[in-house]
Scaffold this motif. Structure first.
Motif, short mmCIF file in Angstrom:
data_model
loop_
_atom_site.label_atom_id
_atom_site.label_comp_id
_atom_site.label_asym_id
_atom_site.label_seq_id
_atom_site.Cartn_x
_atom_site.Cartn_y
_atom_site.Cartn_z
N ARG A 25 0.86 -1.20 0.00
CA ARG A 25 0.00 0.00 0.00
C ARG A 25 0.90 1.24 0.00
O ARG A 25 0.55 2.25 0.60
CB ARG A 25 -0.87 0.01 1.27
CG ARG A 25 -1.72 -1.24 1.49
CD ARG A 25 -2.94 -1.23 0.58
NE ARG A 25 -3.76 -2.42 0.75
CZ ARG A 25 -3.68 -3.50 0.00
NH1 ARG A 25 -2.76 -3.58 -0.95
NH2 ARG A 25 -4.48 -4.52 0.18
N LEU A 29 -1.74 3.77 -6.02
CA LEU A 29 -2.10 3.01 -7.23
C LEU A 29 -2.75 1.66 -6.93
O LEU A 29 -3.46 1.11 -7.78
CB LEU A 29 -0.87 2.79 -8.12
CG LEU A 29 -0.32 4.03 -8.82
CD1 LEU A 29 0.79 3.65 -9.78
CD2 LEU A 29 -1.41 4.77 -9.57
N HIS A 95 1.71 -1.64 -10.02
CA HIS A 95 0.25 -1.59 -10.17
C HIS A 95 -0.10 -0.85 -11.46
O HIS A 95 0.57 0.09 -11.85
CB HIS A 95 -0.41 -0.91 -8.97
CG HIS A 95 -0.70 -1.83 -7.82
ND1 HIS A 95 0.09 -1.89 -6.70
CD2 HIS A 95 -1.69 -2.74 -7.64
CE1 HIS A 95 -0.41 -2.80 -5.86
NE2 HIS A 95 -1.50 -3.33 -6.41
N CYS A 120 7.67 2.96 -5.74
CA CYS A 120 7.76 1.54 -6.09
C CYS A 120 9.21 1.05 -6.21
O CYS A 120 9.45 -0.15 -6.27
CB CYS A 120 7.00 1.28 -7.38
SG CYS A 120 6.19 -0.32 -7.40
FE1 SF4 Z 1 3.18 -0.46 -3.81
FE2 SF4 Z 1 4.28 -0.04 -6.18
FE3 SF4 Z 1 1.75 -0.74 -6.01
FE4 SF4 Z 1 2.47 1.69 -5.28
S1 SF4 Z 1 2.60 0.82 -7.35
S2 SF4 Z 1 1.10 0.31 -4.12
S3 SF4 Z 1 4.48 1.29 -4.36
S4 SF4 Z 1 3.49 -1.99 -5.41
#
Ligand code: SF4
Length: 210
Positions: A25, A29, A95, A120
């Motif tokens: 989290r 995204l 994501h 990320c």
């Molecule tokens: Fe986590 Fe990356 Fe998804 Fe953002 S995009 S919630 S940092 S896995």
């Protein structure tokens, strides 16, 4: 600031990383997307391919590069002499980011922001530390910015072997375009030229692997 850092377990192997990433989290995204799409492939891969983010099909299936761009990439890799089975594939952002005019309408890809890429980053750093590839292939501008900084311009360095320190490790990198840019070409002639450009860059990667 948004970051995946607190979700990344220490001393984890790839399987443990993947299951931890499913609950990330670290940035907003995860809210609209269906699931985390973690990297996949050979844990001892000599080459790691880094794209931008999962697309619609990847978001549904939970695996990177299974949609049209991934199929095109597999074909280009085989043609360039890089065995896709020898590779590890992942994305800078895990994501799917999209816009959607109405529920049930088509989900349109939207480029991740610098904040989301940075958030990320710890997942990509952890994948790099575990797979320890001999070569990284950068697929497009977002992956390039995520790994080499916001001044990265794919047109300036594509098809060359770069040597840079990434997350504290010396790495060799070959940048090229994202395979989806080939699919977006205006007509058949442009598409053919774009595809051949991608294959030529991947040949540089194949030669660098020896
Ligand atoms: Fe986590 Fe990356 Fe998804 Fe953002 S995009 S919630 S940092 S896995």
């Amino acid at each position: 600031a948004y970051t995946a850092e607190p979700f990344v377990p220490e001393g984890a192997d790839l399987a443990a990383l993947r299951s931890a990433a499913a609950g990330c989290r670290g940035c907003p995204l995860h809210r609209a997307a269906t699931r985390t799409v973690f990297g996949a492939g050979n844990a001892d891969a000599r080459v790691m391919l880094v794209g931008e983010q999962p697309g619609d099909q990847e978001d549904r299936q939970g695996r990177p590069f299974v949609g049209p761009a991934g199929k095109l990439l597999d074909r280009a890799l085989a043609e360039a002499g890089v065995d896709p089975a020898e590779a590890y594939v992942t994305n800078a952002v895990k994501h799917f980011k999209f816009t959607q005019a109405e529920p049930r309408k088509r989900r349109i890809h939207k480029a991740p922001s610098l904040r989301e890429m940075t958030a990320c980053g710890p997942w990509l750093a952890a994948e790099l530390a575990l797979v320890e590839p001999e070569l990284i292939v950068i697929l497009g501008a977002t992956a390039g910015k995520a790994l080499l900084g916001s001044s990265f311009r794919v047109g300036e360095v594509r098809g060359t072997v770069l040597e840079r320190e990434i997350h504290g490790r010396p790495e060799r990198l070959v940048p090229t375009v994202h395979p989806s840019s080939v699919l977006r070409a205006r007509d058949d002639e442009d598409r053919k030229a774009a595809y051949e450009g991608l294959v030529a860059d991947l040949r540089v990667a194949a030669r660098a692997l020896g």
